[in-house]
Design a protein around this motif. Structure first.
Motif, short mmCIF file in Angstrom:
data_model
loop_
_atom_site.label_atom_id
_atom_site.label_comp_id
_atom_site.label_asym_id
_atom_site.label_seq_id
_atom_site.Cartn_x
_atom_site.Cartn_y
_atom_site.Cartn_z
N ARG A 31 0.83 -1.20 0.00
CA ARG A 31 0.00 0.00 0.00
C ARG A 31 0.87 1.25 0.00
N GLN A 32 1.91 1.25 0.82
CA GLN A 32 2.80 2.41 0.88
C GLN A 32 3.62 2.54 -0.41
N TYR A 33 4.09 1.41 -0.94
CA TYR A 33 4.92 1.43 -2.14
C TYR A 33 4.15 1.98 -3.34
N TYR A 34 2.87 1.61 -3.44
CA TYR A 34 2.06 2.03 -4.57
C TYR A 34 1.19 3.24 -4.28
N ASP A 35 1.39 3.90 -3.17
CA ASP A 35 0.62 5.09 -2.85
C ASP A 35 0.92 6.19 -3.87
N PRO A 36 -0.10 6.65 -4.62
CA PRO A 36 0.15 7.65 -5.66
C PRO A 36 0.83 8.92 -5.14
N ALA A 37 0.48 9.35 -3.95
CA ALA A 37 1.10 10.56 -3.39
C ALA A 37 2.59 10.34 -3.15
N ALA A 38 2.95 9.16 -2.66
CA ALA A 38 4.36 8.86 -2.42
C ALA A 38 5.13 8.78 -3.73
N VAL A 39 4.52 8.20 -4.75
CA VAL A 39 5.19 8.09 -6.05
C VAL A 39 5.39 9.48 -6.65
N ARG A 40 4.37 10.32 -6.55
CA ARG A 40 4.50 11.68 -7.08
C ARG A 40 5.59 12.46 -6.34
N ALA A 41 5.68 12.26 -5.03
CA ALA A 41 6.74 12.92 -4.24
C ALA A 41 8.11 12.41 -4.68
N ASP A 42 8.22 11.11 -4.95
CA ASP A 42 9.48 10.56 -5.44
C ASP A 42 9.84 11.14 -6.80
N LEU A 43 8.84 11.33 -7.65
CA LEU A 43 9.09 11.95 -8.97
C LEU A 43 9.60 13.38 -8.80
N ALA A 44 9.03 14.12 -7.88
CA ALA A 44 9.47 15.49 -7.63
C ALA A 44 10.91 15.51 -7.13
N ARG A 45 11.23 14.61 -6.19
CA ARG A 45 12.60 14.55 -5.68
C ARG A 45 13.58 14.14 -6.77
N LEU A 46 13.13 13.27 -7.66
CA LEU A 46 13.98 12.85 -8.77
C LEU A 46 14.31 14.03 -9.67
N GLY A 47 13.30 14.85 -9.95
CA GLY A 47 13.54 16.05 -10.75
C GLY A 47 14.51 17.00 -10.07
N GLN A 48 14.40 17.12 -8.76
CA GLN A 48 15.32 17.98 -8.01
C GLN A 48 16.74 17.44 -8.08
N ARG A 49 16.88 16.12 -8.00
CA ARG A 49 18.22 15.53 -8.09
C ARG A 49 18.85 15.78 -9.44
N LEU A 50 18.02 15.73 -10.50
CA LEU A 50 18.54 16.01 -11.84
C LEU A 50 18.99 17.46 -11.94
N GLU A 51 18.16 18.36 -11.46
CA GLU A 51 18.50 19.78 -11.51
C GLU A 51 19.75 20.11 -10.69
#
Length: 89
Positions: A31-51
């Motif tokens: 449930r936690q792994y597939y939580d859409p809010a958590a995945v979206r937060a991970d996507l945001a952090r990923l973009g920050q890491r790229l920048e």
């Protein structure tokens, strides 16, 4: 189950209880792994890491694909639709 069956299976109660507890832990982890809010937060952090230059484009693309797959599965799980491979998410 009948009374006799319960008495005969009583020695296995700790094992059955352990399997139940493991099942609950796995369900919560999924449930936690597939939580859409958590995945979206991970996507945001990923973009920050790229920048920030912590990762390159190739690694960003690979990780982004994994996160988008998780997001797709999570959305399919919440809507109850089937995934492309014929399984229910």
């Amino acid at each position: 189950m009948g009374l006799i069956t319960e008495v005969l299976l009583l020695p296995f109660a700790p094992v059955r209880g352990s399997f139940w507890a493991i099942g609950q832990v796995v369900a919560e982890a999924e449930r936690q792994y597939y939580d859409p809010a958590a995945v979206r937060a991970d996507l945001a952090r990923l973009g920050q890491r790229l920048e920030a230059g912590e990762i390159d484009e190739e690694e960003f693309d690979r990780l982004e694909d994994e996160l988008l797959d998780r997001l797709e599965i999570s959305l399919a799980r919440t809507t109850g639709t089937r995934r492309g491979d014929g399984t229910t998410g």
